[in-house]
Design an enzyme around this catalytic site. Structure first.
Site, PDB file in Angstrom:
ATOM      1  N   ALA A 117       0.838  -1.195   0.000  1.00  0.00           N
ATOM      2  CA  ALA A 117       0.000   0.000   0.000  1.00  0.00           C
ATOM      3  C   ALA A 117       0.876   1.249   0.000  1.00  0.00           C
ATOM      4  O   ALA A 117       2.004   1.251   0.508  1.00  0.00           O
ATOM      5  CB  ALA A 117      -0.920  -0.006   1.210  1.00  0.00           C
ATOM      6  N   MET A 118       0.358   2.325  -0.577  1.00  0.00           N
ATOM      7  CA  MET A 118       1.165   3.536  -0.753  1.00  0.00           C
ATOM      8  C   MET A 118       1.597   4.154   0.573  1.00  0.00           C
ATOM      9  O   MET A 118       2.556   4.921   0.613  1.00  0.00           O
ATOM     10  CB  MET A 118       0.381   4.543  -1.595  1.00  0.00           C
ATOM     11  N   ARG A 119       0.920   3.806   1.662  1.00  0.00           N
ATOM     12  CA  ARG A 119       1.329   4.376   2.954  1.00  0.00           C
ATOM     13  C   ARG A 119       2.616   3.729   3.475  1.00  0.00           C
ATOM     14  O   ARG A 119       3.218   4.240   4.421  1.00  0.00           O
ATOM     15  CB  ARG A 119       0.199   4.213   3.974  1.00  0.00           C
ATOM     16  N   TYR A 120       3.004   2.600   2.873  1.00  0.00           N
ATOM     17  CA  TYR A 120       4.212   1.911   3.340  1.00  0.00           C
ATOM     18  C   TYR A 120       5.432   2.194   2.457  1.00  0.00           C
ATOM     19  O   TYR A 120       6.561   2.152   2.940  1.00  0.00           O
ATOM     20  CB  TYR A 120       3.984   0.399   3.360  1.00  0.00           C
ATOM     21  N   THR A 121       5.233   2.427   1.185  1.00  0.00           N
ATOM     22  CA  THR A 121       6.366   2.558   0.269  1.00  0.00           C
ATOM     23  C   THR A 121       6.829   4.011   0.155  1.00  0.00           C
ATOM     24  O   THR A 121       6.088   4.953   0.473  1.00  0.00           O
ATOM     25  CB  THR A 121       5.994   2.031  -1.124  1.00  0.00           C
TER      26      THR A 121
END
Length: 836
Positions: A117-121
């Site tokens: 998910a974009m919150r992790y990368t």
């Protein structure tokens, strides 16, 4: 206020709005621009990361969610997931030959794993992305308002590398699509350099000398010939045949096939699963295990059985898995309506650039253009370039290789001219200020005296302008100068800077006045980029790659089995049986044929409509139950029934005796196995099995042409020895025997010859072949009596084919024939294998 209702024609409105939607998808979503090779969403992501967030290659990675929010809020008013997916793809080194985004975290894999998910990368730009964006602030490209008019975005990026060719593109628009393969950066830049040196080069020259073919990020082997590649590059479309690369390793007396690269877009995990399925189902007996030992490099290991030919295993896998696949090229992209040359409409500007002097003011000629004159004109000209009255709109087109390279080459010329004009403006602006300092420094004491005698800054500026003949801008710069700049060393630094600026301006003027010099400058830029970013090819081109021979029989587990077919058309195979009575059949059904065969042999099923259906014995259902109806595997007509069965096994097939004995006493070799078929109307054919032994389609093949309302009664293999007889019985009670060799041999499907003369209303009930003295055809009369028609009875001694025969009964008629199960026995030590 009363609402106004306007009547419109539905079909016209629908057409207009659909066209608007189609053009929006084509120009604003799906197709890349030939100049920077990017779709709008990709361009907006890169511009947002570079311009707003400053995420250059040497910056710290930033959360992907922050980047997506920036792009979505300012430039791309669509779903956040679509923006994130586009950014993820630009970070995947297995999707793009030269990634434009540097990802930190899980950005997916060649196994088909999705990104986190974009919150992790986190992400930032790569080094190569700098070459797409470095010139963006120098008025090199047009900008347009963003979707809500609160900001602006570039219509194209001033890319210094041919991104469309090196990374390719894939997209589906409305009524058109694009699928451009990636290429090697070094080869593309070499081709551009060659087009600068020799603009008349043809596609053949470019392919022969520079661009060898597509270069995919996952490597692999490309099997297209040079002619096929030329055709693809000339037309902008065509298939590319790709194959995985593999090598054979040996460990501990075992052989292993190691797959080291895959065709582009092939999912490695799915591929391994497919290979494993083929192994489990027994379709690939040469391979006993598959393992994925990949780390950063592809390494899929196939463990072979001892004595297996590796090429045999690979031939199967290339045919039945994506290890060999096609990439269908479609070089559709957006092209500018024109390639504007900024100097083409600036003849006055060129004249001013040519005449303006870089010498000190005291040394200039009277007709020389002053710096301030050229500077003012440049500013107006730059403003016109940045805000054209009618901005060009790119249109879709299918391009060939040379057109793609030419569009990008000319785009680089446009960008260079615009950049030079921008840089000249900035340099002239600085020269204009520095020349004022040069004038002041020649009479510094007087300047200080004027300033000290002034009552205000405005008064001081007025005195300086009047005395030194400078303008307000120059006077303001002098008044803003700090006192330490009046030191002798600082004065010398300013004079050195002025000399350096004049040198730069002279260089730019030389470039602007000479198109040849500009092309040389662009060429040098390409050479530097090639040296910095060029790398070796990953995709190997094998024009004369060996074709691996594929035979379906090689991949069938060779077993000795029994093929069982019933009179009602059910079939199966079993490994063994003890007695015919132990074989299970459906109620009211009877065994028809029981024959040996090996799973690699084929089974031929002859039907009453004159068609033969062929299938591998391996495909016959293996069961001790009832089996399957044959018509479930083939496309039978209504009322079509089984007339005969044979397996292509040497224990079943018998050679045919020669028709005529040798006149010189030499023993002639027997002929190929043949079959005899006789129809209800008395027509008979003898034919070879050649042409029928390979698996057929569900429609089968024709072996006998039948008349209207005629059907085949029986089909049997023959040997045509002298003692082999055809025994026929008709429904009206006649019988006939004659030698089987009297029936003519036909190469193709034929109507045949007359076997018996039938009276009106009569037809053949049954027939069979026999060789023994007491063998024949057992029939049953309408009164229930059973009779046997054989040569042992004087009335049915062999006669000639085609006569009426003799009466079997004087009263009544024949109702049925009792045909025994055709059982072909095999010797205990005979496994049906060919002798070596």
């Amino acid at each position: 206020m009363v609402a106004k209702v306007e009547k419109i024609q539905l079909h016209k409105t629908a057409k207009k709005r659909y066209l608007n939607y189609a053009m929006s998808v084509i120009t604003s979503r799906a197709l890349p621009d030939v100049r920077d090779g990017l779709k709008p969403v990709q361009r907006r992501i890169l511009y947002g990361m570079f311009s707003n967030l400053r995420l250059t290659h040497d910056a710290k990675h930033m959360k992907s969610a922050r980047i997506v929010g920036e792009v979505m809020g300012k430039y791309h008013p669509h779903g956040d997931q679509s923006i994130y997916d586009a950014m993820v793809r630009m970070a995947q080194d297995f999707s793009l030959r030269y990634p434009l985004v540097s990802g930190y975290g899980n950005f997916g894999s060649v196994d088909g794993d999705s990104a986190a998910a974009m919150r992790y990368t986190e992400a930032r730009l790569t080094n190569l992305s700098s070459e797409l964006l470095d010139e963006i602030k120098k008025n090199t490209v047009l900008f347009r308002p963003n979707y809500d008019g609160t900001d602006s975005e570039p219509t194209v990026l001033p890319s210094q590398v041919p991104t469309l060719l090196i990374n390719g593109a894939t997209g589906i628009a409305v009524g058109m699509a694009t699928n451009i393969p990636p290429h090697n950066l070094g080869e593309c830049l070499d081709a551009l350099i060659a087009l600068i040196d020799e603009p008349t080069l043809e596609i053949e020259d470019l392919v022969d000398r520079h661009i060898k073919g597509p270069d995919f990020p996952t490597g692999g082997v490309m099997l297209n010939s040079v002619d096929e590649l030329l055709e693809m590059y000339k037309t902008g479309s065509g298939p590319i045949l790709m194959r995985a690369s593999w090598e054979v390793e040996s460990h501990d007396y075992k052989k292993f096939i190691v797959i080291t690269s895959l065709p582009y877009t092939v999912n490695k995990s799915t591929l391994v699963e497919k290979i494993a399925d083929h192994i489990i189902q027994g379709n690939l007996p040469q391979v006993q295990d598959v393992r994925d030992e990949s780390t950063d490099d592809i390494r899929v290991v196939l463990e072979l059985k001892r004595g297996t030919d590796p090429e045999l295993a690979m031939a199967y896998l290339l045919k039945h898995t994506p290890l060999e696949s096609r990439f269908h090229v479609n070089m559709t992209c957006l092209v500018p309506a024109e390639q504007p040359d900024p100097l083409a409409r600036g003849s006055e500007l060129k004249d001013m650039i040519k005449r303006f002097s870089l010498k000190p003011a005291t040394e200039r000629k009277e007709d020389a253009v002053e710096v301030i004159e050229l500077l003012d004109y440049l500013r107006e000209f730059q403003a016109e370039l940045a805000n054209p009255e009618d901005p060009p709109v790119p249109t879709p087109a299918v391009l060939d290789l040379k057109q793609m390279l030419t569009y990008f080459r000319d785009f680089r010329m446009e960008v260079l001219v615009r950049r030079l004009l921008f840089e000249l403006e900035k340099i002239l602006g600085r020269i204009h200020i520095l020349e004022a300092f040069e004038i002041i420094f020649n009479d510094l004491d007087k300047a200080i005296e004027l300033i000290r005698a002034s009552t205000s800054k405005k008064d001081a500026a007025k005195r300086l302008i009047e005395y030194f003949k400078i303008d307000a801008l120059q006077a303001d710069a002098i008044l803003e100068t700090k006192l330490y700049r009046l030191a002798k060393l600082e004065i010398e630094n300013i004079r050195a800077e002025l000399a350096e600026r004049r040198k730069e301006a002279k260089k730019i003027r030389t470039l602007l006045m000479s198109e040849t010099k500009r092309w040389e400058h662009i060429r040098n830029e390409f050479v530097v980029l090639r040296d910095v970013y060029g790398d070796a090819r990953r995709t190997v081109i094998e024009v004369n790659a060996p074709e691996l021979e594929y035979s379906e029989a090689d991949y069938i587990l060779d077993e000795d089995v029994w093929v069982i077919v019933t009179r009602d058309g059910w079939f199966k195979r079993q490994k063994s049986y003890s007695d015919l009575s132990t074989i299970r059949v459906r109620d009211n059904d009877k065994l028809g044929w029981v024959m040996p065969g090996r799973t690699r042999n084929t089974l031929l099923i002859f039907t009453t409509t004159g068609r033969v259906y062929t299938m591998r014995i391996d495909d016959v259902p293996s069961t001790t139950g009832y089996g399957d109806p044959i018509q479930a595997h083939f496309d039978f007509e209504d009322g079509e029934k089984i007339a005969g069965v044979i397996t292509m096994d040497k224990r079943v097939l018998k050679p045919v005796a020669p028709d005529q004995p040798s006149l010189v006493g030499e023993e002639e070799e027997p002929g190929e196995p043949e079959m005899i078929a006789i129809s209800a109307q008395g027509q008979g054919v003898r034919f070879s099995l050649e042409g029928y032994d390979e698996p057929s389609t569900v429609k089968g093949r024709m072996y006998m042409r039948l008349g209207k309302k005629d059907s085949v009664i029986n089909v049997e293999p023959c040997t045509c020895v002298e003692e082999e007889l055809v025994t026929i019985a008709t429904r009206e009670g006649r019988g006939l025997t004659f030698q089987s060799r009297e029936i003519n041999v036909y190469k193709g499907a034929a109507k045949g010859v007359k076997t018996i003369s039938l009276e009106k209303g009569d037809e053949i009930l049954a027939w069979t072949l026999s060789t023994g003295y007491y063998e024949g055809l057992e029939v049953e009369t309408s009164r229930g009596k059973k009779l046997t028609i054989s040569r042992s009875k004087s009335a049915f001694q062999p006669t000639s084919r085609g006569n009426k025969g003799r009466w079997v009964i004087q009263r009544g008629h024949l109702v049925r024939a009792h045909l025994p199960t055709v059982e072909v026995q095999k010797a205990e030590d005979d496994d049906g294998l060919e002798e070596e």
